[in-house]
Scaffold this motif. Sequence first.
Motif, mmCIF file in Angstrom:
data_model
loop_
_atom_site.group_PDB
_atom_site.id
_atom_site.type_symbol
_atom_site.label_atom_id
_atom_site.label_comp_id
_atom_site.label_asym_id
_atom_site.label_seq_id
_atom_site.Cartn_x
_atom_site.Cartn_y
_atom_site.Cartn_z
ATOM 1 N N ALA A 1 0.860 -1.188 0.000
ATOM 2 C CA ALA A 1 0.000 0.000 0.000
ATOM 3 C C ALA A 1 0.890 1.231 0.000
ATOM 4 N N ILE A 2 0.614 2.171 -0.891
ATOM 5 C CA ILE A 2 1.359 3.421 -0.979
ATOM 6 C C ILE A 2 0.479 4.536 -0.426
ATOM 7 N N GLY A 3 1.062 5.355 0.454
ATOM 8 C CA GLY A 3 0.286 6.425 1.064
ATOM 9 C C GLY A 3 1.182 7.544 1.525
ATOM 10 N N PRO A 4 0.761 8.288 2.555
ATOM 11 C CA PRO A 4 1.548 9.437 2.997
ATOM 12 C C PRO A 4 2.847 9.062 3.684
ATOM 13 N N GLY A 5 2.974 7.837 4.163
ATOM 14 C CA GLY A 5 4.201 7.422 4.822
ATOM 15 C C GLY A 5 5.354 7.285 3.847
ATOM 16 N N PRO A 6 6.608 7.397 4.339
ATOM 17 C CA PRO A 6 7.777 7.319 3.461
ATOM 18 C C PRO A 6 8.155 5.899 3.084
ATOM 19 N N CYS A 7 7.486 4.928 3.676
ATOM 20 C CA CYS A 7 7.855 3.537 3.429
ATOM 21 C C CYS A 7 6.595 2.713 3.188
ATOM 22 N N ALA A 8 6.754 1.708 2.333
ATOM 23 C CA ALA A 8 5.664 0.787 2.028
ATOM 24 C C ALA A 8 6.128 -0.612 2.394
ATOM 25 N N ILE A 9 5.319 -1.334 3.122
ATOM 26 C CA ILE A 9 5.709 -2.629 3.661
ATOM 27 C C ILE A 9 5.057 -3.731 2.842
ATOM 28 N N ASN A 10 5.859 -4.742 2.488
ATOM 29 C CA ASN A 10 5.326 -5.868 1.729
ATOM 30 C C ASN A 10 4.229 -6.574 2.510
ATOM 31 N N SER A 11 3.211 -6.986 1.802
ATOM 32 C CA SER A 11 2.137 -7.765 2.413
ATOM 33 C C SER A 11 2.601 -9.205 2.619
ATOM 34 N N ASN A 12 1.713 -10.010 3.126
ATOM 35 C CA ASN A 12 1.937 -11.449 3.128
ATOM 36 C C ASN A 12 2.026 -11.950 1.687
ATOM 37 N N ILE A 13 2.581 -13.133 1.503
ATOM 38 C CA ILE A 13 2.789 -13.700 0.161
ATOM 39 C C ILE A 13 1.686 -14.703 -0.150
ATOM 40 N N ILE A 14 1.137 -14.594 -1.334
ATOM 41 C CA ILE A 14 0.109 -15.526 -1.794
ATOM 42 C C ILE A 14 0.698 -16.413 -2.889
#
Length: 440
Positions: free
Chosen positions: A381-394
Amino acid sequence: MSPNGYITFGTTQPGATTYNPISTNTAHDGVISGLGINLIDNTGSSPIRYEIQGVAPNRSLVVQWQNAERVIDPGVFNFQIKIFETTNQIQVSYGNCVPLGTTSRTVQVGLRGPNTTFPRNGGAGNVLNRLKTTSTPWFGTTLPGTAATSNVRTIGNSVAIPPSLAYPDFGLTYTWTPPSSNCTTPSASATGLVIGGTNTTFNSFIGNSFTPATPSSSHYLIVRSLVNTPPTATEISNGGYWVAGDTVAGTYTVVSSAPSSTTTFTQTGLTAGTTYYYWVIPYNDNCIGAPFYRLSNILTASATTCTPTAVATAATAINGNGFTLNWNNVAIATDYRIDISTNNTFTNILPAYNDLSVGLVNSFTVSDLVTATNYWYRVRAIGPGPCAINSNIINVGVLPCGYYNIPYTQNFDTSPLAGLATCFTRENDNADVIQWGFKV
């Protein structure tokens, strides 16, 4: 002097049923409590004694409770309150103390001035007391009180040895020493403030530290805010104490007020995608008029928490050459990025789907993939934060047989003897002995 374990100053006598002298706002000039609880003499022949020891100007007043017992439980307590001339020190010392009974009973230990105002939230308080909530001996385990109502636990044991669990150890002494000098404002500010030096998540900063000033102050007050406006003497005034969790002027949250030897602090429970501003304010303590804050050239830094992690869900609409990726909604997201790989470590990410921006949607369909291949995907998810964290893997799994993109070649070199390549079968159209392999 009160039989209930304390002494008072001023013209107002101790109340006969006042058992919590520190938190009870009786009009005394001051209170010293060694064991504030409803007490009696368990022998009937051990009166409260007092005497003045030594010679001027180094005399001391000693008040002693001997063979005292809590009214509602058996046991014995022996303790003294001592007041020293010239140094103005106050001590509470304990002798043999053996509470019995298996019900926890709390007592008040400490000092109180003319009222019960506790030194926090910017107030210059009138209470110094002790706190203990665990069932262990007192030595080394009581803490500074956090409110005028803070108290200390006493409790016996359910077995004979040891007879007690929480009690003042023999020889334990609490000493309060008044400041010996006037307060001065710290002359230098801290440096090198780092926020999130180890890691930043959607709700925390890990690895927060600073370098103390030279010369250092006795303590540092660390505050944070959602607005980039440094605090002034209007909000943080000399003589007022703040502790972690306090809110200053509705704008600043106190992170820490630790001694100068503590130069790290933690930050959790924050709001995702939010910028926080921090200030490290030196102050001097243990002096007359304390604390004194340095509010010029305040060390400051800011950091922003990450956008929350999206949660990927199972793929749908799986066919021979594609599938639909799915994930949950993240409220503050403005875009989503996807990765598709042919292994679960994502070292073989497909070039066309490497950090691909797909917009503000919660699903995305891909096609023209190589058939009969195992695929994995993840989302950010991309948003106002400076970092985007990978989700779980499908793991999508191996796609069923689909079409092969043209041009396509297959020499069957990797096919087993008398076997067929993946997605090929045999067919004999003219009933002779020759069978031809073709893709299905």
